[in-house]
Design an enzyme around this catalytic site. Structure first.
Site, short mmCIF file in Angstrom:
data_model
loop_
_atom_site.label_atom_id
_atom_site.label_comp_id
_atom_site.label_asym_id
_atom_site.label_seq_id
_atom_site.Cartn_x
_atom_site.Cartn_y
_atom_site.Cartn_z
N GLU A 26 0.81 -1.22 0.00
CA GLU A 26 0.00 0.00 0.00
C GLU A 26 0.84 1.27 0.00
O GLU A 26 0.30 2.36 -0.19
CB GLU A 26 -0.94 -0.01 1.21
CG GLU A 26 -2.05 -1.05 1.07
CD GLU A 26 -2.96 -1.13 2.28
OE1 GLU A 26 -2.56 -0.68 3.37
OE2 GLU A 26 -4.07 -1.66 2.13
N GLU A 53 6.93 -21.84 8.23
CA GLU A 53 7.37 -20.89 9.25
C GLU A 53 8.37 -21.52 10.23
O GLU A 53 9.03 -20.82 10.98
CB GLU A 53 6.18 -20.35 10.04
CG GLU A 53 5.51 -21.35 10.95
CD GLU A 53 4.33 -20.75 11.70
OE1 GLU A 53 4.31 -20.88 12.94
OE2 GLU A 53 3.44 -20.17 11.06
#
Length: 308
Positions: free
Chosen positions: A87, A118
């Site tokens: 963004e 992860e």
């Protein structure tokens, strides 16, 4: 440091006493309990305001010197980092390499669960090495429960390379410790749905990242007052926003604002400087460059020009 695979004791894994009858609640009662618990996310961010301010200050200093900002995470935390990074270009007209999101499993993990990835500490280290992180860069490790090996690997490698490191977790430091330059703890407490950190922990993390990136961009001169003067004019909505900013700040008509925007090459900041100083596009570009893109500083120094 706590064993990264032991999680039962963590604050984010505890059972919330306020929602033990969750499956027996009406729809309205469900909304009410989520709303009450979500208030704790805002409070958690407020409690970390000193650390967030430090993160803004240090990150802005590094970016002013030519550094980059990296978010590193897995699962929800990784997706939130990628979202915040994505963004920045449309909001602040930054190059895509300035703020980057790194998620365990790569782009595919944005839409498909890749939670097993992860657990690879070395993969986190590799991600830092591949991006050639330096002492000018900032690496933000995001992990709600604080234990994600991928994030710890990234922070470890970033520290070895001299980068500024920031750690964001939703558990207290005594439960999971780490060596990082700035340690931000967003203590939202047990989730309404036990262990589902995409809820309060995710909300608090999103709030913190909003504050960090927007605060950094303010410090970098991407904002004038509270206006997005570096907004990228890439579609009709953003063009309308740009024109409204010009109209509001200059008092010009929409037609005159449109003409000014085109003269500036669709750059609101440059258009404002041209209008307020009377300088042409090239002179205004030079003035902005001399003031590191800071519009307010450029306006002040523009008084030295005869045309001001």
């Amino acid at each position: 440091m706590t064993d990264l695979h032991e999680r039962g004791h963590l604050l984010t894994e505890q059972v919330n006493p306020n929602s033990q009858n969750l499956d027996q609640l009406s729809c309205l009662e469900l909304v009410e309990i989520f709303n009450r618990e979500d208030e704790k996310a805002v409070a958690a961010v407020a409690a970390a305001k000193i650390q967030l301010a430090q993160a803004i200050e240090h990150t802005a200093e590094c970016l002013q010197k030519g550094g980059r900002l990296f978010y590193v995470g897995a699962g929800t935390s990784g997706r939130l980092g990628v979202l915040d990074a994505a963004e920045c270009p449309p909001t602040f007209c930054t190059p895509p390499e300035l703020v980057q999101g790194i998620i365990a499993g790569g782009a595919g993990a944005l839409v498909r669960s890749s939670e097993d990835l992860e657990d690879r500490f070395q993969d986190g280290e590799t991600a830092i090495q591949e991006r050639q992180i330096t002492q000018l860069d900032v690496v933000v490790g995001i992990t709600a429960g604080g234990t994600t090996p991928y994030v710890h690997g990234a922070i470890n490698a970033a520290r070895q390379r001299g980068a500024t490191t920031i750690f964001i977790a939703c558990v207290p430091a005594e439960q999971v410790s780490i060596e990082a330059d700035i340690d931000i703890r967003l203590l939202t407490g047990p989730e309404v749905l036990a262990g589902s950190t995409r809820l309060k922990a995710g909300t608090a993390t999103k709030l913190a990242l909003n504050i960090l990136s927007t605060g950094v961009m303010v410090r970098l001169g991407k904002v004038y007052g509270n206006r997005m003067v570096d907004v990228a004019v890439t579609n009709n909505k953003l063009r309308d926003r740009a024109l409204r900013i010009l109209q509001d700040l200059t008092g010009l008509s929409r037609e005159a604002s449109d003409f000014l925007l085109e003269r500036s090459g669709k750059w609101v900041k440059l258009a404002l400087l041209m209008h307020w100083t009377g300088l042409d596009k090239e002179q205004s570009l030079q003035l902005l460059s001399e003031n590191q893109g800071n519009l307010r500083a450029a306006i002040a120094s523009g008084k030295n020009y005869n045309k001001f």
